[in-house]
Design a protein around this motif. Structure first.
Motif, PDB file in Angstrom:
ATOM      1  N   CYS A  44       0.826  -1.206   0.000  1.00 26.38           N
ATOM      2  CA  CYS A  44       0.000   0.000   0.000  1.00 26.38           C
ATOM      3  C   CYS A  44       0.860   1.256   0.000  1.00 26.38           C
ATOM      4  CB  CYS A  44      -0.951   0.011   1.190  1.00 26.38           C
ATOM      5  SG  CYS A  44      -2.285  -1.188   1.032  1.00 26.38           S
ATOM      6  N   SER A  45       1.921   1.265   0.809  1.00 26.87           N
ATOM      7  CA  SER A  45       2.769   2.453   0.838  1.00 26.87           C
ATOM      8  C   SER A  45       3.511   2.620  -0.484  1.00 26.87           C
ATOM      9  CB  SER A  45       3.744   2.404   2.007  1.00 26.87           C
ATOM     10  OG  SER A  45       4.699   1.387   1.822  1.00 26.87           O
ATOM     11  N   ASP A  46       3.931   1.516  -1.099  1.00 24.53           N
ATOM     12  CA  ASP A  46       4.577   1.598  -2.411  1.00 24.53           C
ATOM     13  C   ASP A  46       3.627   2.194  -3.440  1.00 24.53           C
ATOM     14  OD1 ASP A  46       6.878   0.491  -1.421  1.00 24.53           O
ATOM     15  OD2 ASP A  46       6.573  -1.487  -2.335  1.00 24.53           O
ATOM     16  N   LEU A  47       2.389   1.723  -3.461  1.00 22.36           N
ATOM     17  CA  LEU A  47       1.405   2.237  -4.417  1.00 22.36           C
ATOM     18  C   LEU A  47       1.103   3.701  -4.155  1.00 22.36           C
ATOM     19  CD1 LEU A  47      -1.125  -0.711  -4.695  1.00 22.36           C
ATOM     20  CD2 LEU A  47       0.498   0.053  -6.419  1.00 22.36           C
ATOM     21  N   LYS A  48       0.939   4.056  -2.875  1.00 22.59           N
ATOM     22  CA  LYS A  48       0.639   5.449  -2.526  1.00 22.59           C
ATOM     23  C   LYS A  48       1.788   6.351  -2.973  1.00 22.59           C
ATOM     24  CE  LYS A  48      -0.540   8.386   1.388  1.00 22.59           C
ATOM     25  NZ  LYS A  48      -0.683   8.452   2.830  1.00 22.59           N
ATOM     26  N   HIS A  49       3.030   5.911  -2.733  1.00 23.90           N
ATOM     27  CA  HIS A  49       4.194   6.691  -3.122  1.00 23.90           C
ATOM     28  C   HIS A  49       4.233   6.894  -4.640  1.00 23.90           C
ATOM     29  CE1 HIS A  49       8.245   8.279  -3.117  1.00 23.90           C
ATOM     30  NE2 HIS A  49       8.595   7.354  -3.984  1.00 23.90           N
ATOM     31  N   ARG A  50       3.957   5.835  -5.387  1.00 23.83           N
ATOM     32  CA  ARG A  50       3.978   5.932  -6.847  1.00 23.83           C
ATOM     33  C   ARG A  50       2.901   6.878  -7.347  1.00 23.83           C
ATOM     34  NH1 ARG A  50       4.833  -0.409  -8.399  1.00 23.83           N
ATOM     35  NH2 ARG A  50       6.935  -0.576  -7.632  1.00 23.83           N
ATOM     36  N   TRP A  51       1.696   6.805  -6.743  1.00 22.42           N
ATOM     37  CA  TRP A  51       0.616   7.683  -7.179  1.00 22.42           C
ATOM     38  C   TRP A  51       0.924   9.135  -6.826  1.00 22.42           C
ATOM     39  CZ3 TRP A  51      -2.577   6.765 -10.818  1.00 22.42           C
ATOM     40  CH2 TRP A  51      -3.041   5.500 -11.052  1.00 22.42           C
ATOM     41  N   GLN A  52       1.574   9.359  -5.701  1.00 16.96           N
ATOM     42  CA  GLN A  52       1.928  10.718  -5.315  1.00 16.96           C
ATOM     43  C   GLN A  52       2.936  11.317  -6.293  1.00 16.96           C
ATOM     44  OE1 GLN A  52       3.191  10.124  -1.281  1.00 16.96           O
ATOM     45  NE2 GLN A  52       1.176  10.564  -0.449  1.00 16.96           N
ATOM     46  N   GLN A  53       3.751  10.475  -6.891  1.00 19.50           N
ATOM     47  CA  GLN A  53       4.718  10.963  -7.868  1.00 19.50           C
ATOM     48  C   GLN A  53       4.026  11.271  -9.194  1.00 19.50           C
ATOM     49  OE1 GLN A  53       7.542   7.764  -8.015  1.00 19.50           O
ATOM     50  NE2 GLN A  53       8.867   8.733  -6.515  1.00 19.50           N
ATOM     51  N   ASP A  54       2.742  10.943  -9.304  1.00 25.12           N
ATOM     52  CA  ASP A  54       1.953  11.180 -10.513  1.00 25.12           C
ATOM     53  C   ASP A  54       2.591  10.531 -11.734  1.00 25.12           C
ATOM     54  OD1 ASP A  54      -0.319  12.127 -11.779  1.00 25.12           O
ATOM     55  OD2 ASP A  54       0.716  13.932 -12.478  1.00 25.12           O
ATOM     56  N   SER A  55       3.099   9.342 -11.550  1.00 25.35           N
ATOM     57  CA  SER A  55       3.660   8.619 -12.683  1.00 25.35           C
ATOM     58  C   SER A  55       2.930   7.282 -12.829  1.00 25.35           C
ATOM     59  CB  SER A  55       5.158   8.371 -12.471  1.00 25.35           C
ATOM     60  OG  SER A  55       5.358   7.558 -11.342  1.00 25.35           O
ATOM     61  N   PRO A  56       2.812   6.807 -14.061  1.00 22.50           N
ATOM     62  CA  PRO A  56       2.128   5.532 -14.272  1.00 22.50           C
ATOM     63  C   PRO A  56       2.860   4.395 -13.569  1.00 22.50           C
ATOM     64  CG  PRO A  56       2.671   6.593 -16.355  1.00 22.50           C
ATOM     65  CD  PRO A  56       3.284   7.400 -15.268  1.00 22.50           C
ATOM     66  N   LEU A  57       2.097   3.422 -13.143  1.00 17.37           N
ATOM     67  CA  LEU A  57       2.700   2.290 -12.447  1.00 17.37           C
ATOM     68  C   LEU A  57       3.283   1.271 -13.414  1.00 17.37           C
ATOM     69  CD1 LEU A  57      -0.047   1.668  -9.756  1.00 17.37           C
ATOM     70  CD2 LEU A  57       2.102   2.872  -9.479  1.00 17.37           C
ATOM     71  N   THR A  58       2.603   1.045 -14.517  1.00 15.85           N
ATOM     72  CA  THR A  58       3.024  -0.017 -15.406  1.00 15.85           C
ATOM     73  C   THR A  58       3.043   0.468 -16.850  1.00 15.85           C
ATOM     74  OG1 THR A  58       1.865  -1.529 -13.924  1.00 15.85           O
ATOM     75  CG2 THR A  58       2.650  -2.436 -15.994  1.00 15.85           C
ATOM     76  N   GLU A  59       4.228   0.483 -17.425  1.00 16.48           N
ATOM     77  CA  GLU A  59       4.396   0.880 -18.812  1.00 16.48           C
ATOM     78  C   GLU A  59       5.205  -0.185 -19.541  1.00 16.48           C
ATOM     79  OE1 GLU A  59       4.826   5.638 -18.861  1.00 16.48           O
ATOM     80  OE2 GLU A  59       6.489   4.557 -17.928  1.00 16.48           O
ATOM     81  N   PHE A  60       4.871  -0.401 -20.801  1.00 16.62           N
ATOM     82  CA  PHE A  60       5.605  -1.344 -21.634  1.00 16.62           C
ATOM     83  C   PHE A  60       6.000  -0.633 -22.910  1.00 16.62           C
ATOM     84  CE2 PHE A  60       2.569  -3.794 -19.165  1.00 16.62           C
ATOM     85  CZ  PHE A  60       3.382  -4.754 -18.594  1.00 16.62           C
ATOM     86  N   GLN A  61       7.222  -0.870 -23.348  1.00 14.79           N
ATOM     87  CA  GLN A  61       7.700  -0.293 -24.601  1.00 14.79           C
ATOM     88  C   GLN A  61       8.370  -1.401 -25.388  1.00 14.79           C
ATOM     89  OE1 GLN A  61       7.849   3.359 -25.311  1.00 14.79           O
ATOM     90  NE2 GLN A  61       8.236   2.649 -27.382  1.00 14.79           N
ATOM     91  N   GLU A  62       7.931  -1.597 -26.606  1.00 14.63           N
ATOM     92  CA  GLU A  62       8.550  -2.574 -27.506  1.00 14.63           C
ATOM     93  C   GLU A  62       8.583  -1.943 -28.886  1.00 14.63           C
ATOM     94  OE1 GLU A  62      10.511  -5.875 -28.742  1.00 14.63           O
ATOM     95  OE2 GLU A  62       9.994  -5.443 -26.684  1.00 14.63           O
ATOM     96  N   GLY A  63       9.754  -1.530 -29.320  1.00 14.54           N
ATOM     97  CA  GLY A  63       9.869  -0.838 -30.596  1.00 14.54           C
ATOM     98  C   GLY A  63       9.052   0.447 -30.559  1.00 14.54           C
ATOM     99  N   ASP A  64       8.173   0.623 -31.529  1.00 16.84           N
ATOM    100  CA  ASP A  64       7.326   1.812 -31.590  1.00 16.84           C
ATOM    101  C   ASP A  64       6.004   1.625 -30.860  1.00 16.84           C
ATOM    102  OD1 ASP A  64       8.970   3.567 -33.123  1.00 16.84           O
ATOM    103  OD2 ASP A  64       8.565   2.317 -34.878  1.00 16.84           O
TER     104      ASP A  64
END
Length: 158
Positions: A44-64
């Motif tokens: 919960c604290s990890d999730l709260k910290h990530r949301w406070q940073q206003d950044s997405p939790l899960t992103e994937f990048q493969e080529g374009d």
């Protein structure tokens, strides 16, 4: 996909299908090593910290190809692609497990949360076909989703 309202047992059954033997052993060892209260508070604290940073939790990048789970955004060549709910869920399932072959039955269970006997392979084929068309915005674009004849699909890394 996992539904947050599902019981731990239901989620565990789905995880069992997704993880190989080594991963299941490591997860079991992790769960045994720390008390439940600490695990929940830490998560919960990890999730709260990530949301406070206003950044997405899960992103994937493969080529374009870029995918953001939390915003349910898919971008190809810097152009946002509109996907249906099922198309996005199928893509997410495959991209989170690159190279792993998912049978039609497993896709039906994990994406539709339904027993495979109520639907045909054609429903899955149609969604995957539409998804492929949307992801291939230029003639030279790679085919990210590969068919495994008679079995199902997998996400192919470049």
């Amino acid at each position: 996909m996992f539904d947050i309202s599902e019981s731990g047992r239901q989620i565990g059954k789905k995880l069992e299908l997704l993880l190989d033997e080594r991963q299941r052993e490591e997860l079991a060892q992790y769960l045994l090593e720390c008390p439940a209260k600490i695990k929940v508070e830490t998560m919960c604290s990890d999730l709260k910290h990530r949301w406070q940073q206003d950044s997405p939790l899960t992103e994937f990048q493969e080529g374009d190809l870029y995918i953001c789970l939390e915003y349910r955004r898919v971008i190809v060549h810097e152009q946002e692609i509109a996907l249906t709910v099922k198309e996005f869920d199928i893509l997410l399932l495959l991209i989170m497990n690159p190279g792993r072959v998912f049978t039609y039955e497993l896709i039906m269970e994990l994406v539709w949360h339904e027993d495979y006997t109520y639907y045909s392979r054609k429903a899955i084929n149609n969604h995957v076909s539409n998804l492929r068309k949307k992801l291939k915005t230029k003639p030279g674009d790679p085919d990210y989703i590969k068919s495994i004849t008679g079995i199902g699909y997998k996400f192919a890394l470049l």
